[in-house]
Design a protein around this motif. Structure first.
Motif, PDB file in Angstrom:
ATOM      1  N   GLY A  62      -2.780  -0.693  -8.961  1.00  0.00           N
ATOM      2  CA  GLY A  62      -3.943  -1.400  -8.431  1.00  0.00           C
ATOM      3  C   GLY A  62      -4.137  -2.783  -9.031  1.00  0.00           C
ATOM      4  N   TRP A  94     -11.412  -1.253  -2.458  1.00  0.00           N
ATOM      5  CA  TRP A  94     -10.367  -0.260  -2.237  1.00  0.00           C
ATOM      6  C   TRP A  94     -10.879   1.147  -2.530  1.00  0.00           C
ATOM      7  N   GLN A 123      -7.956  -2.008   3.921  1.00  0.00           N
ATOM      8  CA  GLN A 123      -9.226  -2.310   3.263  1.00  0.00           C
ATOM      9  C   GLN A 123      -9.153  -3.644   2.517  1.00  0.00           C
ATOM     10  N   ARG A 161      -9.442  -5.943  -0.546  1.00  0.00           N
ATOM     11  CA  ARG A 161      -9.117  -5.551  -1.917  1.00  0.00           C
ATOM     12  C   ARG A 161     -10.317  -5.577  -2.850  1.00  0.00           C
ATOM     13  N   ALA A 209      -3.658   5.214  -2.351  1.00  0.00           N
ATOM     14  CA  ALA A 209      -4.780   6.061  -1.945  1.00  0.00           C
ATOM     15  C   ALA A 209      -4.297   7.459  -1.587  1.00  0.00           C
ATOM     16  N   HIS A 234      -2.260  -1.279  -3.361  1.00  0.00           N
ATOM     17  CA  HIS A 234      -3.307  -0.275  -3.122  1.00  0.00           C
ATOM     18  C   HIS A 234      -2.675   1.096  -2.932  1.00  0.00           C
ATOM     19  N   ALA A 248       0.844  -1.198   0.000  1.00  0.00           N
ATOM     20  CA  ALA A 248       0.000   0.000   0.000  1.00  0.00           C
ATOM     21  C   ALA A 248       0.874   1.241   0.000  1.00  0.00           C
TER      22      ALA A 248
END
Length: 235
Positions: free
Chosen positions: A169, A222, A217, A219, A176, A174, A131
């Protein structure tokens, strides 16, 4: 803390949000590599928390980044999580700001994210998990007059993060952008907004909790754009 515990890298570890993120991930069982420009910012957290280690580093200096990342891999292992929390900011309209200040902020906010992701993402892709989170700001969405040396760099940071997210992704990593639409509860902000009530501010620990949630989170669900603000904030 086991050497087999996952590793999280957190940049911009000062007394506020960065420290709260380091604390949350330490409590969650991670080994935490904390990056900041001066060791003094890191030493107290090293004494307080289990499984954390400080690495003095200017994130705008690629040689220092390479040295810090090599040390992290040697000491702790390959990072599974990157949280880019380091921030460069300034106030002033476009006529007032020194153009070099905007450039410096761009190096901290945007280029450092690029350099870190380029160095850490390949191992995450190889592992099939990981991530990358950037802590953002409302300035990423709007350019107010007095934020001419800051907002352009945060907008670029958000778009870069989105580009990275679309690339990584599908490969299991991930990415964000956690946008903070609030004044963070810090010693200097309390002084600046001395008459503001407690619920005017956002708590660093609450930001850290949300970043922890985003990193973990499922997957199948996401998030990319995540906004946090106090309940009383008008927007």
């Amino acid at each position: 803390m086991s050497q087999n515990s996952p590793v999280a890298v957190v940049t911009g570890v000062g007394p506020g949000t960065g420290a709260a993120i380091a604390r949350r991930f330490s409590l969650g069982g991670y080994q935490v590599a904390m990056l900041a420009r001066t060791r003094e910012r890191l030493a107290a957290l090293e004494r307080e928390l289990a499984g954390v280690r400080g690495y003095p580093c200017d994130v705008t200096d690629e040689a220092q980044l390479d040295s810090a990342i090599a040390a992290i891999r040697r000491d702790l292992g390959a990072p599974k999580v990157l949280i880019h929390n380091a921030v460069g900011g300034a106030f002033g309209n476009f006529l007032e700001v020194d153009p070099q200040v905007l450039n410096r902020n761009f190096q901290v906010n945007t280029m450092a994210l690029l350099h870190l992701a380029r160095r850490l993402a390949p191992a995450m892709v190889a592992a099939g998990e990981g991530a990358i989170v950037a802590s953002g700001n409302t300035s990423a969405l709007r350019g107010k007059p007095s934020f001419a040396a800051f907002a352009p760099t945060k907008a670029a940071q958000r778009i870069l993060a989105e580009s990275i997210a679309r690339e990584l992704g599908p490969k299991g990593v991930h990415v964000a952008y956690v946008l903070i639409d609030a004044v963070i509860d810090l010693e200097w902000t309390r002084k600046r907004f001395a008459d503001a009530p407690d619920d005017f501010f956002i708590k660093p620990a609450a930001i850290a909790d949300e970043i922890w949630h985003v990193v973990h989170q499922d997957r199948s669900a996401w998030s990319f754009n995540v906004e946090v603000r106090p309940f009383r904030e008008t927007w």
